[in-house]
Design a protein around this motif. Sequence first.
Motif, short mmCIF file in Angstrom:
data_model
loop_
_atom_site.label_atom_id
_atom_site.label_comp_id
_atom_site.label_asym_id
_atom_site.label_seq_id
_atom_site.Cartn_x
_atom_site.Cartn_y
_atom_site.Cartn_z
N TRP A 1 3.25 -10.75 3.68
CA TRP A 1 3.74 -9.41 3.34
C TRP A 1 5.16 -9.45 2.81
O TRP A 1 5.64 -8.47 2.24
CB TRP A 1 3.64 -8.49 4.56
CG TRP A 1 2.25 -7.98 4.77
CD1 TRP A 1 1.32 -8.45 5.65
CD2 TRP A 1 1.61 -6.93 4.05
NE1 TRP A 1 0.15 -7.75 5.53
CE2 TRP A 1 0.30 -6.80 4.55
CE3 TRP A 1 2.01 -6.06 3.03
CZ2 TRP A 1 -0.61 -5.86 4.08
CZ3 TRP A 1 1.11 -5.12 2.55
CH2 TRP A 1 -0.18 -5.02 3.07
N TRP B 1 0.48 -7.10 -3.30
CA TRP B 1 0.05 -6.16 -2.26
C TRP B 1 -1.47 -6.21 -2.08
O TRP B 1 -1.96 -6.19 -0.95
CB TRP B 1 0.49 -4.74 -2.63
CG TRP B 1 -0.12 -3.70 -1.73
CD1 TRP B 1 0.24 -3.40 -0.46
CD2 TRP B 1 -1.24 -2.85 -2.05
NE1 TRP B 1 -0.57 -2.40 0.05
CE2 TRP B 1 -1.48 -2.05 -0.91
CE3 TRP B 1 -2.03 -2.68 -3.19
CZ2 TRP B 1 -2.50 -1.11 -0.88
CZ3 TRP B 1 -3.04 -1.74 -3.15
CH2 TRP B 1 -3.28 -0.96 -2.01
N SER C 1 3.71 -4.69 6.96
CA SER C 1 2.56 -4.24 6.18
C SER C 1 2.71 -2.79 5.77
O SER C 1 2.26 -2.39 4.69
CB SER C 1 1.27 -4.44 6.98
OG SER C 1 1.26 -3.63 8.15
N TRP D 1 -3.02 -7.12 1.44
CA TRP D 1 -3.76 -6.07 2.15
C TRP D 1 -5.21 -6.50 2.41
O TRP D 1 -5.72 -6.33 3.53
CB TRP D 1 -3.73 -4.77 1.35
CG TRP D 1 -4.11 -3.57 2.16
CD1 TRP D 1 -3.32 -2.82 2.97
CD2 TRP D 1 -5.43 -2.99 2.26
NE1 TRP D 1 -4.04 -1.81 3.55
CE2 TRP D 1 -5.34 -1.88 3.13
CE3 TRP D 1 -6.65 -3.29 1.67
CZ2 TRP D 1 -6.43 -1.09 3.44
CZ3 TRP D 1 -7.76 -2.50 1.98
CH2 TRP D 1 -7.64 -1.42 2.86
#
Length: 380
Positions: A309, A349, A25, A353
Amino acid sequence: MKPTARKDRRRFPALRHVGPNWYASVMGTAIVASAGGALPWAPSPAPAARAFCVAVWALSALMLLLVLAARAGHWIHHRDQARAHLLDPAVAPFYGCLAMALLAVGGATLSVGGHAIGERAAVAVDAVLFTAGTLAGLAAAVGIPYLMVVRHRVRPADASPVWLLPVVAPMVSAALGPPLIPYLPAGQWREALLLGCYAMFGLSLLATLTLLPLIFGRLLVLGPLPVALTPALFLVLGPLGQSTTAVGHLAREAPSALGTSSPHLSALDAFAVLYGVPVLGFALLWLALAVVMAVGAVRRGMRFSMTWWAFTFPVGTCVTAAAGLARATGLTALTWLAFGLFALLTAAWAVAWTRTVHGLVSGVPLAAPPVPRPVTARTR
């Protein structure tokens, strides 16, 4: 079990399942900042774009500190689980992510973070993180394959792109070391770093070339990976994009290390293009294959996990590769490719996230991974 061990588990139960995969991450966040800063903006990045990159860099630095602290707590309070991870062939390769997280944040600090903390501080931070990341990466490149040969029990059916993680770490050093060359004393220091990065480029490339046939052969013979592991297909893009980025950065910084009169400069410039273009072409082929298989996995019920990820850092290396080739060749098509890949990276992303944050609140990503079976470790 000792009472102290049970007490530690009661006090810090969540840390027991914070494995080395959590560094992914950090890598995936830092590469967004680096890739955004590497795009061939004309004539310069818009203020909003620069502010976005700086903000993402700051976030990656914070995430690195948090994950390092969590992993330290994991080793202190759950050492039995940490050792079990090293003996699990499905988890041990993720120890390469520690090195890449350090390197990725360091590289983003130098390329983007200097706008916030100043060039001198950015160079100092990057130097520390590059040194630590390189040492950790070389240790992983030797130690994890050693464990896989001596202690792990793996079958051809177990071949996975995850196996690439330990040997890709030196390639990240090869790509992120050259920007530090101008800050070293002229002469031997600069040349040593340049040639050292070329050596790590070769180390990682040849190791990758020995593993890729195993991975591709496993797919052809045994079919797709398990649904939950499908995002790992994107990991193959890492060494491809990062190696192309590395040769571009090395060629660009070679004059400051070898001198402008060196007869090798034209050869290094040519190698950066002659190597980079074919490899980027194969990366795009693999990206298309991975996307199709990921879509199929979603249709078969693939749910979010930390493996998502894998959609970020490898794609980010392709962004920096395309951006570097666009500068080297002046080809507009490569510029558009870099921006298109960056859009894909940013979307991936954002999803990874936000879903990770949501999972932290609900506890989903902290669910215990499969317990390593006794047969996964060899006995002497």
